[in-house]
Motif scaffolding. Structure first.
Motif, PDB file in Angstrom:
ATOM      1  N   SER A  30     -54.241  16.477 -45.039  1.00  0.00           N
ATOM      2  CA  SER A  30     -54.368  17.067 -43.817  1.00  0.00           C
ATOM      3  C   SER A  30     -52.896  17.456 -43.060  1.00  0.00           C
ATOM      4  O   SER A  30     -51.708  16.448 -43.656  1.00  0.00           O
ATOM      5  N   ARG A  72     -57.470  20.916 -42.183  1.00  0.00           N
ATOM      6  CA  ARG A  72     -58.267  20.168 -42.940  1.00  0.00           C
ATOM      7  C   ARG A  72     -58.532  18.534 -42.114  1.00  0.00           C
ATOM      8  O   ARG A  72     -57.936  17.630 -42.653  1.00  0.00           O
ATOM      9  N   ILE A  73     -59.020  18.782 -41.092  1.00  0.00           N
ATOM     10  CA  ILE A  73     -59.343  17.307 -40.500  1.00  0.00           C
ATOM     11  C   ILE A  73     -60.585  16.767 -40.882  1.00  0.00           C
ATOM     12  O   ILE A  73     -61.710  17.327 -41.307  1.00  0.00           O
ATOM     13  N   SER A 125     -60.138  23.306 -39.728  1.00  0.00           N
ATOM     14  CA  SER A 125     -58.965  23.684 -39.376  1.00  0.00           C
ATOM     15  C   SER A 125     -58.932  24.163 -38.016  1.00  0.00           C
ATOM     16  O   SER A 125     -59.561  24.868 -37.556  1.00  0.00           O
ATOM     17  N   PHE A 148     -55.881  10.985 -44.223  1.00  0.00           N
ATOM     18  CA  PHE A 148     -55.253  12.141 -44.048  1.00  0.00           C
ATOM     19  C   PHE A 148     -54.451  12.633 -45.443  1.00  0.00           C
ATOM     20  O   PHE A 148     -54.462  13.750 -45.644  1.00  0.00           O
TER      21      PHE A 148
END
Length: 765
Positions: free
Chosen positions: A645, A616-617, A583, A640
């Motif tokens: 994400s 949250r990548i 993140s 995602f």
């Protein structure tokens, strides 16, 4: 010059060194018949012997492993064999492999190592005498037909007689080693092991005096130590004190000059564990570099160095040192007259205190202070002045036992240029050290005509650092460090600026300190395994942050002119690296900016506020999607959605002369089910845009553009904003366009509640 200042200040630390575990219970030898010897080795080594944990690595840490076995361990690394960690059974397996030719090593050297450990040739002995004190967990050697009387702290006595090696435990004053031999005691039980006796270690000094002698000899013989003796140390011992003295190396251009350059250490026992000590320094002290060459002469008018010394730790547990009117001459050997470079300090004080928490855990506090530090050139001109300098350090829950193994490992690494031992010991040490806080404060620093700087002034400078254990991760640490300036003025050939305030901070979280140690040997490790860098860095760090700020920046540096910049700050934070789900947070702002070179005033952002958070990548999923050739908008939205994400534009506020732009928004991925199609992944968006005086802003940007296509695109964007937004006329007559754009999980896109999806599709197509 800074290195010379550091060497000079480091003089006050000559009483500090490594620590060992303390032992509480002591027993007096009231009578001896025959010859009894006691081990003079560190208690940590004896503990390992008692626990059956002696291996080459442990011996190497205490300087007990001969060089031939160190070289053998390095050679066996090519066979992926870690000899340093091997026990006797593993060494016997390596002997069999050497005999059978599996490893190309002479089995005799492995056999020699085996019996070096089994015969305990690494233990040193000294004669035990009446009146000596025996602490718990020490090794004793009894000749045949010998005995002694031990007196407990409560006054009780017991007769001990046997042959072999004994180990004293203090719980019930019993001698215990888990091997068999004969037992002869009165009211104690003994179990004996066999051991060869080396040559006697000397009988002139008590064990306490001999230990002090060996301690200071080792310190002064360490390669790179900055003080040098001429004839070594002399020891005088009486019933109430121990005095060690040494004549320090002295140099002069005048052959008839006589100086009293004797260094003395006075020790006065308080009890069996603690001694008062005092240090008397000579009037002249020459400091040396790593090659033992003199680098400068120091003098002072007065000094007072005293404290309390721990026998078992072999270091001060309390120190109070003061030096006054100190002068240091870096070029004393090269100057035949009084006109020479000089560093002068009014006062230097050092205070250091240790408080015991348990058998080997301590809290440590120390503070170094210096006042009115000056640096003079050869012509007598003052080039530096510092009103005060203060350094403080505090360590909580510090394990002295494990650190004592690190000190000889570091010395070995420096002397032999080998890092393997250090890395092996480092792995154990980092598990036991406590939290640490450090700070350095400098007040009123001025520098004149020093190298490239014509003038520098700092009203206040502060450097801080903190290390703490990471939550639920025993071998991970969090590191935070920072710098702060106040009232900084710099004048140089390429700079002339003033900063009212400046700060910089960096932090690392979840650092795996074992892998941090491996980085020291990265080049060698990569030669053996080029892909090891992936393993080291994969879980090396969980997160980090960087932050800096300026206030009231005026002037220029090189080609940059920041006149009128009131405040500027930026922060970047990253977390979740070990999970490969980072993140990212970005914050930036500045205010009061009037001009930037080659940028027209009308489009210079006077004030800018920016805040971005990306949560949250899914790094690996994005890479895998790309590598498999499935990269598409739908595929990314699916990734995602799975990992929840999100992208948040917390704020973007830009103020131009005569116009303002404000944008906020939150974006995430979602999904909906469409009959006959299935699950469709969508971008969900909620954003708000406000533009004040959009016509004014459009006009200025159009004047900057030369490309017709760029101008048409800008006009189209402005027209779209005007079409979908609500316009309000403000009190000052300027226009304000406001638009809220929402894209929901139903696939609808609205601007201020109006469906604009058809318009978006047209623009997209």
């Amino acid at each position: 010059m800074s290195k010379k200042i550091f060497i000079f200040l480091f003089l006050t630390f000559i009483c500090l060194a490594n620590y060992n575990d303390l032992l509480a219970d002591n027993y007096k030898v009231s009578e001896i018949y025959g010859n009894i010897k006691i081990s003079s080795d560190p208690s940590e080594l004896i503990d390992l012997h008692r626990e059956g944990q002696i291996n080459p690595r442990a011996l190497m840490a205490f300087g007990k492993l001969p060089d031939e076995f160190v070289s053998l361990a390095m050679k066996l690394r090519s066979y992926d064999i870690d000899l340093l960690r091997a026990d006797i059974h593993q060494i016997e397996e390596y002997i069999d492999q050497a005999r059978s030719g599996i490893i190309d090593i002479d089995p005799e050297i492995l056999i020699n190592l085996k019996f070096y450990i089994l015969d305990k040739k690494y233990i040193n002995w000294s004669n035990l005498k009446t009146g000596d004190i025996i602490s718990g967990y020490e090794l004793l050697w009894f000749d045949d037909n010998t005995w002694m009387m031990l007196q407990s702290p409560e006054g009780g006595e017991s007769r001990i007689s046997s042959s072999g090696v004994l180990q004293l435990e203090t719980d019930n004053l019993a001698f215990v080693i888990p091997e068999e031999d004969k037992v002869i005691t009165d009211d104690f039980k003994t179990v004996i092991t066999d051991l060869k006796i080396p040559e006697a270690a000397g009988e002139d000094l008590s064990p306490r005096a001999a230990s002090l002698y060996e301690y200071w000899v080792d310190i002064f013989e360490t390669q790179g130590f900055f003080l040098k003796t001429v004839d070594g140390f002399l020891v005088e011992e009486t019933s109430d004190k121990i005095v060690l003295q040494a004549r320090l190396a002295d140099y002069t251009l005048e052959s008839d000059v006589e100086v009293n350059n004797v260094l003395k250490f006075y020790y006065k026992p308080i009890n069996d564990e603690i001694m008062d000590f005092e240090v008397q320094l000579p009037e002249r002290i020459w400091l040396h570099d790593e090659q033992a060459m003199p680098v400068g002469l120091s003098t002072f008018s007065d000094h007072n160095i005293n404290g309390k010394w721990s026998n078992q730790l072999e270091s001060p547990i309390k120190l109070d040192a003061m030096l006054t009117n100190i002068n240091f001459f870096p070029d004393a050997l090269a100057s035949e007259n009084d006109s020479q470079e000089m560093i002068s300090v009014d006062n230097i004080s050092l205070r250091y205190n240790m408080e015991k928490l348990s058998q080997s855990a301590w809290d440590i506090q120390g503070k170094l202070q210096a006042s009115n530090l000056y640096l003079f050139e050869h012509d007598g001109s003052k080039v530096l002045h510092c009103a005060s300098l203060t350094q403080s350090i505090a360590v909580e829950d510090h394990q002295t036992g494990t650190l004592s193994a690190l000190i000889p490992a570091v010395i070995h690494m420096v002397e032999h240029e080998e890092k393997d031992l250090f890395l092996n010991v480092f792995e154990d040490v980092v598990m036991d050290y406590g939290d640490l806080n450090y700070s350095m404060v400098v007040e009123d620093l001025e520098i004149h005509d020093l190298e490239d700087i014509k003038y520098l002034k700092v009203g206040h400078f502060e450097n801080t650092g903190q290390t703490s254990r990471s939550i639920d991760a025993p071998q991970s640490r969090d590191f935070i460090g920072g710098y702060k300036f106040r009232d900084l003025k710099v004048l140089a050939d390429d700079a002339d600026f003033f900063i009212n305030g400046f700060s910089f901070e960096t932090g690392l979280t979840g650092v795996d300190v074992v892998k941090l140690g491996m980085l020291m040997n990265l080049e060698k490790l990569m030669q053996e395994n080029p892909f090891i860098i992936v393993d080291i860095f994969q879980e090396f760090l969980d997160g980090f942050h960087l932050a800096f700020s300026f206030s009231e920046f005026q002037g220029s540096h090189e080609d940059l002119d920041f006149s009128g910049l009131n405040d500027l700050s930026m922060r970047l934070s990253v977390s979740g690296l070990k999970e490969l789900m980072p993140s990212i947070g970005i914050n930036y702002n500045h205010s009061g900016l009037k001009s930037i070179e080659d940028v027209p005033y009308e489009v210079t952002p006077e004030d800018l506020q920016l805040g971005i958070n990306i949560a949250r990548i899914p790094v690996m999923d994005i890479i895998n999607t790309t590598m498999t050739g499935q990269m598409s908008e739908a595929a990314l939205l699916e990734v995602f959605t799975i990992h929840d994400s999100s992208f948040e534009l917390d704020e973007l506020d830009v103020k131009f002369p005569g116009a303002n732009i404000s944008l906020k928004g939150f974006a995430s991925a979602g999904e909906k089910i469409i009959p006959d199609i299935g699950i469709v992944h969508l971008l969900m968006l909620n954003s708000t845009l406000e533009i004040e005086n959009i016509d004014h802003l459009e006009e200025y940007f159009l004047n900057l553009m030369s490309s017709p296509d760029d101008k048409e695109n800008l006009k189209a964007i402005v027209a779209f904003i005007k079409l979908v937004s609500e316009e309000h006329v403000q009190e000052d007559g300027t226009s304000l366009h406001h638009v809220t754009i929402i894209s929901n999980e139903q696939g609808e896109i609205t601007a201020n509640g109006k469906d604009i999806k058809p318009l978006i599709d047209i623009i997209h197509n």
